[in-house]
Scaffold this motif. Structure first.
Motif, PDB file in Angstrom:
ATOM      1  N   UNK A  72      16.046  61.897  62.307  1.00  0.00           N
ATOM      2  CA  UNK A  72      16.932  63.215  62.215  1.00  0.00           C
ATOM      3  C   UNK A  72      16.924  64.203  63.509  1.00  0.00           C
ATOM      4  N   UNK A  73      17.864  66.141  63.570  1.00  0.00           N
ATOM      5  CA  UNK A  73      17.405  66.382  64.740  1.00  0.00           C
ATOM      6  C   UNK A  73      15.950  67.422  64.950  1.00  0.00           C
ATOM      7  N   UNK A  74      15.217  66.703  65.271  1.00  0.00           N
ATOM      8  CA  UNK A  74      13.461  67.632  65.152  1.00  0.00           C
ATOM      9  C   UNK A  74      13.962  69.058  65.505  1.00  0.00           C
ATOM     10  N   UNK A  75      14.476  69.495  66.386  1.00  0.00           N
ATOM     11  CA  UNK A  75      14.955  70.705  66.780  1.00  0.00           C
ATOM     12  C   UNK A  75      15.891  71.374  65.702  1.00  0.00           C
ATOM     13  N   UNK A  76      16.763  70.698  65.501  1.00  0.00           N
ATOM     14  CA  UNK A  76      18.238  71.658  64.150  1.00  0.00           C
ATOM     15  C   UNK A  76      16.998  71.723  62.975  1.00  0.00           C
ATOM     16  N   UNK A  77      15.761  71.172  62.448  1.00  0.00           N
ATOM     17  CA  UNK A  77      14.901  71.169  61.323  1.00  0.00           C
ATOM     18  C   UNK A  77      13.855  72.362  61.666  1.00  0.00           C
TER      19      UNK A  77
ATOM     20  N   UNK B 118      13.789  76.054  60.344  1.00  0.00           N
ATOM     21  CA  UNK B 118      12.812  76.102  59.629  1.00  0.00           C
ATOM     22  C   UNK B 118      12.087  77.422  59.378  1.00  0.00           C
ATOM     23  N   UNK B 119      12.487  77.811  60.770  1.00  0.00           N
ATOM     24  CA  UNK B 119      11.925  79.016  61.654  1.00  0.00           C
ATOM     25  C   UNK B 119      12.435  80.379  60.806  1.00  0.00           C
ATOM     26  N   UNK B 120      13.890  79.910  60.886  1.00  0.00           N
ATOM     27  CA  UNK B 120      15.024  81.408  59.855  1.00  0.00           C
ATOM     28  C   UNK B 120      14.181  81.306  58.569  1.00  0.00           C
ATOM     29  N   UNK B 121      14.046  79.683  57.638  1.00  0.00           N
ATOM     30  CA  UNK B 121      13.665  79.845  56.165  1.00  0.00           C
ATOM     31  C   UNK B 121      12.583  81.444  56.241  1.00  0.00           C
ATOM     32  N   UNK B 122      11.898  80.864  57.495  1.00  0.00           N
ATOM     33  CA  UNK B 122      10.250  81.643  57.635  1.00  0.00           C
ATOM     34  C   UNK B 122      10.354  83.311  57.545  1.00  0.00           C
TER      35      UNK B 122
ATOM     36  N   UNK C  49       8.793  71.081  68.113  1.00  0.00           N
ATOM     37  CA  UNK C  49       9.671  70.245  67.322  1.00  0.00           C
ATOM     38  C   UNK C  49       9.784  69.642  66.264  1.00  0.00           C
ATOM     39  N   UNK C  50       9.352  68.392  66.917  1.00  0.00           N
ATOM     40  CA  UNK C  50       8.940  67.252  66.341  1.00  0.00           C
ATOM     41  C   UNK C  50       7.582  67.498  64.856  1.00  0.00           C
ATOM     42  N   UNK C  51       7.438  68.830  65.153  1.00  0.00           N
ATOM     43  CA  UNK C  51       6.971  68.803  64.354  1.00  0.00           C
ATOM     44  C   UNK C  51       7.589  69.010  62.697  1.00  0.00           C
ATOM     45  N   UNK C  52       8.555  69.452  63.237  1.00  0.00           N
ATOM     46  CA  UNK C  52       9.915  69.070  61.867  1.00  0.00           C
ATOM     47  C   UNK C  52      10.752  68.096  61.378  1.00  0.00           C
ATOM     48  N   UNK C  53      10.434  66.616  62.294  1.00  0.00           N
ATOM     49  CA  UNK C  53      10.713  65.610  62.197  1.00  0.00           C
ATOM     50  C   UNK C  53      10.199  64.943  61.071  1.00  0.00           C
ATOM     51  N   UNK C  54      10.751  64.433  60.673  1.00  0.00           N
ATOM     52  CA  UNK C  54      10.468  63.357  59.386  1.00  0.00           C
ATOM     53  C   UNK C  54       9.602  62.533  59.328  1.00  0.00           C
ATOM     54  N   UNK C  55       9.760  61.528  60.457  1.00  0.00           N
ATOM     55  CA  UNK C  55       9.297  60.728  60.649  1.00  0.00           C
ATOM     56  C   UNK C  55       7.717  60.484  61.314  1.00  0.00           C
ATOM     57  N   UNK C  56       7.793  61.664  62.150  1.00  0.00           N
ATOM     58  CA  UNK C  56       6.114  62.504  62.387  1.00  0.00           C
ATOM     59  C   UNK C  56       5.070  62.192  60.825  1.00  0.00           C
ATOM     60  N   UNK C  57       6.283  63.363  59.930  1.00  0.00           N
ATOM     61  CA  UNK C  57       4.760  63.287  59.148  1.00  0.00           C
ATOM     62  C   UNK C  57       4.968  62.394  58.218  1.00  0.00           C
ATOM     63  N   UNK C  58       5.993  60.981  57.828  1.00  0.00           N
ATOM     64  CA  UNK C  58       5.855  60.328  57.380  1.00  0.00           C
ATOM     65  C   UNK C  58       4.397  59.296  58.287  1.00  0.00           C
ATOM     66  N   UNK C  59       4.492  58.681  59.292  1.00  0.00           N
ATOM     67  CA  UNK C  59       3.214  58.373  60.035  1.00  0.00           C
ATOM     68  C   UNK C  59       1.955  58.808  60.238  1.00  0.00           C
TER      69      UNK C  59
ATOM     70  N   UNK D 188       5.665  77.803  58.112  1.00  0.00           N
ATOM     71  CA  UNK D 188       6.331  77.917  59.432  1.00  0.00           C
ATOM     72  C   UNK D 188       6.175  76.360  59.624  1.00  0.00           C
ATOM     73  N   UNK D 189       6.407  75.686  60.415  1.00  0.00           N
ATOM     74  CA  UNK D 189       6.086  74.152  61.198  1.00  0.00           C
ATOM     75  C   UNK D 189       5.514  73.785  62.395  1.00  0.00           C
TER      76      UNK D 189
END
Length: 425
Positions: free
Chosen positions: A346-351, A355-359, A155-165, A368-369
């Protein structure tokens, strides 16, 4: 677009009632979720998924009736009535389930995911997705064969700060990166005292819990959370946390398969306890002009940079340090500007669940993230670290043949199923 047109446009052929066994739905129809394994992360995953609009829970499955009764009661207190099952096959046969969460012990992930895809479900599967290289590859095949959308619980793949880093790493500002470190120092993971075998607890279907694993007498040390410290069911911290931190090491460096792997470690902290997997381990993954180093330790928290988990990209100009709390850049002298700690917001698990449902609703696996292909790759990568440790030598990976260059290492590629179970896609 009505449900029938949506299903046709998704390329899924169905017969009978359109509200039956299919995981495709547009926003006007609820997505119905069933969870297999609900003691720990399965329960967390389910609650995060239920936060998404128009998602409902219809079924729970667990081989421990005590856990099953507890979770069903907790849902009932929220006016959510569910069907309960002991055997996951009965849940998969339900026409009231579109999405399946799989959060069972690692040795069960592969068979259950394959059968869920075969049953026409979309799947959220916990990490590490499989307990061997072979299992991971078969799971990718199944998702493709049965046209299922599969999200992996990284789920951390969905967290913004990981993407920014990672974007900062890719900017080149760190200069030439010569070493990447990833680690998990887990002070709360204490010694597991040796316990005698015992009778199976009331309400537990132990045969179903074992599944394809070697038949053994029941032992509390191998049950529920502690299963991951035994090779029959998991891969220790190397696969439990390695799939998280090493995933970002690979993403940051834009690489996939290592040339070689070597590892050293053992049961240094608790040599006489019940666990089989090493409580201390260092693994080095070789690439052309840099290395990735993994470290883990049970029972202590002071990892690199004073953090109990993380990944660091060590460049000529500076080092970026990243974990679940945030990231920062430590300059090498005056070669670059420091970046103060960028905290996660943010909450990585919630996001991840959104993302899963949107897919699923868009019938688009490419958004998918954490798709099954990526989950398989990092699980295989982590397995390599364990295989290097278990063989006690430097091992070499042949990417074209999808195997190692020596017979001893290749013996660890496949899973060995017992009790009549077979791995068939």
């Amino acid at each position: 677009m009505d449900r029938k047109d949506f299903i046709k446009n998704s390329g899924l052929l169905v017969s009978g009632a359109l509200f039956g066994n299919t995981a495709f739905a547009n926003l006007r129809f609820p997505l119905r979720v069933g969870a297999i394994g609900i003691n720990g992360m399965g329960w967390s995953n389910l609650n995060a998924l239920l936060k998404v609009d128009n998602v409902v829970c219809t079924a729970l499955c667990d081989v421990d009736a005590n856990v099953l009764e507890k979770r069903a009661g907790e849902l009932a207190a929220r006016n959510i009535k569910v069907n309960t099952f002991e055997n996951y096959k009965d849940l998969l046969a339900s026409k009231e389930v579109d999405i399946v969460i799989i959060a069972t012990p690692d040795h069960w992930h592969c068979l259950q995911m394959i059968e869920a895809c075969k049953a026409g479900k979309h799947v959220y599967v916990e990490k590490p997705i499989g307990n061997s290289i072979q299992e991971c590859e078969r799971m990718v095949m199944a998702a493709k064969k049965y046209n299922s959308i599969v999200q992996v619980g990284q789920w951390q793949r969905s967290q913004q700060h990981f993407k920014d880093a990672i974007a900062f790493v890719h900017s080149g500002k760190l200069g030439k990166i010569r070493l990447v470190k990833a680690w998990a120092y887990q002070g709360w993971m204490k010694s597991i005292p040796v316990k005698p075998d015992s009778v199976v607890p009331n309400g537990v279907n132990y045969d179903l819990w074992l599944g394809p694993a070697k038949r053994r007498a029941f032992n509390q040390n191998r049950f529920h959370f502690e299963f991951r410290w035994f090779w029959d069911y998991g891969g220790g911290l190397m696969t439990d946390w390695g799939v998280h931190m090493l995933d970002y090491a690979l993403m940051g460096m834009n690489v996939s398969d290592p040339k070689s792997v070597m590892a050293s470690g053992g049961k240094f902290a608790y040599p006489d306890d019940a666990a089989e997997t090493p409580d201390s381990l260092t693994a080095v993954f070789e690439f052309d002009d840099f290395s990735i180093q993994w470290e883990h330790a049970n029972g202590i928290d002071l990892g690199p940079y004073g953090k109990n988990h993380g990944v660091s990209f060590i460049g000529n100009n500076g080092t970026l340090v990243l974990n679940r709390q945030g990231w920062e850049v430590i300059p090498e002298g005056k070669r670059m500007e420091a970046v103060s700690f960028q905290k996660s917001v943010d909450s990585g698990l919630d996001k991840h669940m959104a993302n899963f449902v949107e897919s699923i609703r868009k019938s688009d696996q490419f958004i998918l993230n954490a798709p099954i292909q990526d989950g398989a790759h990092i699980a295989i990568f982590s397995q390599m670290g364990n295989i290097a440790y278990r063989t006690g030598k430097k091992i070499y990976w042949d990417k074209s043949k999808r195997e190692f260059t020596d017979d001893e290492s290749n013996q660890f590629i496949k899973s060995h199923y017992h009790n009549g179970y077979k791995l068939i896609v």
